[in-house]
Design a protein around this motif. Structure first.
Motif, PDB file in Angstrom:
ATOM      1  N   LEU A 150       5.066  -4.300  15.558  1.00  0.00           N
ATOM      2  CA  LEU A 150       3.977  -3.412  15.190  1.00  0.00           C
ATOM      3  C   LEU A 150       2.841  -3.522  16.192  1.00  0.00           C
ATOM      4  N   ASN A 151       2.226  -2.397  16.519  1.00  0.00           N
ATOM      5  CA  ASN A 151       0.978  -2.411  17.272  1.00  0.00           C
ATOM      6  C   ASN A 151      -0.155  -2.354  16.255  1.00  0.00           C
ATOM      7  N   ARG A 152      -0.783  -3.489  16.039  1.00  0.00           N
ATOM      8  CA  ARG A 152      -1.817  -3.655  15.021  1.00  0.00           C
ATOM      9  C   ARG A 152      -1.213  -3.431  13.636  1.00  0.00           C
ATOM     10  N   GLY A 153      -1.772  -2.508  12.847  1.00  0.00           N
ATOM     11  CA  GLY A 153      -1.273  -2.345  11.480  1.00  0.00           C
ATOM     12  C   GLY A 153      -1.634  -3.525  10.592  1.00  0.00           C
ATOM     13  N   PHE A 154      -2.781  -4.143  10.866  1.00  0.00           N
ATOM     14  CA  PHE A 154      -3.164  -5.342  10.132  1.00  0.00           C
ATOM     15  C   PHE A 154      -3.256  -5.099   8.619  1.00  0.00           C
ATOM     16  N   ASP A 155      -3.730  -3.920   8.240  1.00  0.00           N
ATOM     17  CA  ASP A 155      -3.953  -3.633   6.821  1.00  0.00           C
ATOM     18  C   ASP A 155      -2.665  -3.491   6.028  1.00  0.00           C
ATOM     19  N   ILE A 156      -1.561  -3.209   6.706  1.00  0.00           N
ATOM     20  CA  ILE A 156      -0.310  -3.024   5.965  1.00  0.00           C
ATOM     21  C   ILE A 156       0.564  -4.277   5.951  1.00  0.00           C
ATOM     22  N   LEU A 157       0.154  -5.310   6.672  1.00  0.00           N
ATOM     23  CA  LEU A 157       0.983  -6.511   6.754  1.00  0.00           C
ATOM     24  C   LEU A 157       1.243  -7.181   5.407  1.00  0.00           C
ATOM     25  N   PRO A 158       0.294  -7.191   4.474  1.00  0.00           N
ATOM     26  CA  PRO A 158       0.615  -7.801   3.176  1.00  0.00           C
ATOM     27  C   PRO A 158       1.826  -7.163   2.500  1.00  0.00           C
ATOM     28  N   GLN A 159       2.055  -5.864   2.739  1.00  0.00           N
ATOM     29  CA  GLN A 159       3.190  -5.183   2.132  1.00  0.00           C
ATOM     30  C   GLN A 159       4.396  -5.052   3.063  1.00  0.00           C
ATOM     31  N   ALA A 160       4.209  -5.360   4.351  1.00  0.00           N
ATOM     32  CA  ALA A 160       5.286  -5.075   5.304  1.00  0.00           C
ATOM     33  C   ALA A 160       5.640  -6.236   6.219  1.00  0.00           C
ATOM     34  N   HIS A 161       5.011  -7.391   6.065  1.00  0.00           N
ATOM     35  CA  HIS A 161       5.226  -8.482   7.025  1.00  0.00           C
ATOM     36  C   HIS A 161       6.669  -8.944   7.073  1.00  0.00           C
ATOM     37  N   ASP A 162       7.389  -8.823   5.954  1.00  0.00           N
ATOM     38  CA  ASP A 162       8.781  -9.271   5.938  1.00  0.00           C
ATOM     39  C   ASP A 162       9.714  -8.266   6.601  1.00  0.00           C
ATOM     40  N   GLN A 163       9.165  -7.143   7.061  1.00  0.00           N
ATOM     41  CA  GLN A 163       9.969  -6.118   7.716  1.00  0.00           C
ATOM     42  C   GLN A 163       9.898  -6.201   9.240  1.00  0.00           C
ATOM     43  N   VAL A 164       9.016  -7.040   9.767  1.00  0.00           N
ATOM     44  CA  VAL A 164       8.728  -6.999  11.201  1.00  0.00           C
ATOM     45  C   VAL A 164       9.056  -8.320  11.883  1.00  0.00           C
ATOM     46  N   ALA A 165       9.263  -8.229  13.216  1.00  0.00           N
ATOM     47  CA  ALA A 165       9.581  -9.406  14.020  1.00  0.00           C
ATOM     48  C   ALA A 165       8.362  -9.953  14.734  1.00  0.00           C
ATOM     49  N   ALA A 166       7.354  -9.097  14.992  1.00  0.00           N
ATOM     50  CA  ALA A 166       6.161  -9.543  15.705  1.00  0.00           C
ATOM     51  C   ALA A 166       5.073  -8.488  15.530  1.00  0.00           C
ATOM     52  N   VAL A 167       3.853  -8.906  15.822  1.00  0.00           N
ATOM     53  CA  VAL A 167       2.705  -7.995  15.777  1.00  0.00           C
ATOM     54  C   VAL A 167       2.008  -8.052  17.131  1.00  0.00           C
ATOM     55  N   ALA A 168       1.668  -6.891  17.651  1.00  0.00           N
ATOM     56  CA  ALA A 168       0.954  -6.806  18.926  1.00  0.00           C
ATOM     57  C   ALA A 168      -0.414  -6.186  18.704  1.00  0.00           C
ATOM     58  N   PHE A 169      -1.320  -6.495  19.604  1.00  0.00           N
ATOM     59  CA  PHE A 169      -2.574  -5.748  19.686  1.00  0.00           C
ATOM     60  C   PHE A 169      -2.958  -5.640  21.144  1.00  0.00           C
TER      61      PHE A 169
END
Length: 312
Positions: free
Chosen positions: A194-213
């Motif tokens: 994900l590129n940012r998307g900080f606000d959705i991480l509580p509902q989606a963190h288990d769907q992603v491999a990494a977060v970028a900004f």
């Protein structure tokens, strides 16, 4: 084989057969190190990462990286480059669309919620009925069929340009989460950055491999077409987000920074600063048209995020 049989074959055949065996053995010997080098990270790891949106992707220039995000409209076919080490990720815009995209004409105009003048793009209403299914079938599916197994999801926060109330923002966030869930439901093995998307991480963190900004130290001003330093308070805010991602979700965090393409010293300095914080660095030009500088931090077993002490 008997002596009479060898005589009938002739010495030349024996020489050819021996040469073939030697070549086969040498090929195995050469291939083994190459295959070993391509296992620097697991299939779900990120490792050293690069982002390149140029029109011509030369795969051999990215062999030092473990994961590479590219512009899929470049025509690059990851199926023809399986001998190279990187895991190839396709750039995919979630929150915005430009007229150049093949699927733009298929999207109902009622799905368009506004515009982003800086990038000449249209903002997509994430609450639009049918949008998650369209995203999976018309945008992700063709890329999956072309061999992409990783996707870099950009413009996740673009709804903030049009959502003006807390209720509207919450609805848009729920729409983005629905898109991610639809993607993973269809392609459970897809690796998502994900590129940012900080606000959705509580509902989606288990769907992603990494977060970028973007822009921890060096930034690119698209409107004014110039590079600049990141203000200290902006940096501290981003590092606060990075700490939460590490501590709450255990996800690797990537910082994409920008320097003039001819300034090697700038790239090296920023890479070192980012790595010192326990983040995965990548420093490139403002248009991501050149091969930039990355780091050696691996997603699997990455060091903990360190407390920042910066000059103001």
């Amino acid at each position: 084989m008997t002596a009479s049989s060898l005589a009938r074959l002739g010495v030349s055949w024996i020489v050819v057969a021996c040469a073939a065996i030697v070549i086969l053995l040498l090929s195995v010997a050469w291939l083994r190190p190459a295959l070993a080098a391509c296992k620097r990270v697991s299939s779900t790891g990120i490792g050293a990462v690069a982002f390149f949106y140029g029109a011509s992707v030369q795969a051999e220039r990215f062999e030092q990286f473990d994961s590479v995000v590219i512009e899929p409209d470049s025509g690059f076919d990851p199926r023809t480059h399986t001998a190279h080490c990187p895991n190839w990720y396709a750039y995919v815009s979630v929150g915005e669309v430009t007229k150049e995209r093949a699927y733009y004409a298929q999207m109902p105009k009622t799905w368009f919620a506004g515009s982003n003048a800086a990038w000449s793009s249209t903002i997509v209403d994430q609450t639009a009925p049918g949008w998650p299914a369209f995203f999976v079938e018309q945008i992700v599916k063709p890329l999956w069929e072309r061999g992409y197994r990783g996707f870099f999801l950009d413009t996740l926060d673009s709804y903030q340009l049009v959502a003006k109330t807390d209720v509207e923002r919450a609805q848009q966030q729920a729409g983005v989460v629905a898109v991610l869930h639809a993607l993973k439901a269809r392609y459970p093995q897809a690796q998502l950055i994900l590129n940012r998307g900080f606000d959705i991480l509580p509902q989606a963190h288990d769907q992603v491999a990494a977060v970028a900004f973007e822009s921890l130290f060096g930034r690119w001003d698209q409107t004014n077409q110039r590079y600049g330093e990141v203000p200290g308070n902006d940096r501290e805010w981003l590092l606060g987000q990075a700490r939460q991602i590490h501590e709450r979700y255990g996800l690797p965090v990537i910082s994409i920074d920008y320097c003039p393409p001819e300034d090697d010293a700038c790239r090296r300095e920023i890479v070192q600063k980012i790595e010192a914080l326990g983040l995965i660095p990548y420093v490139t030009d403002g248009g991501l048209q050149t091969v930039g500088a990355g780091g050696t931090v691996l997603a699997d077993g990455a060091p903990p995020l360190k407390k920042a002490t910066f000059r103001r």
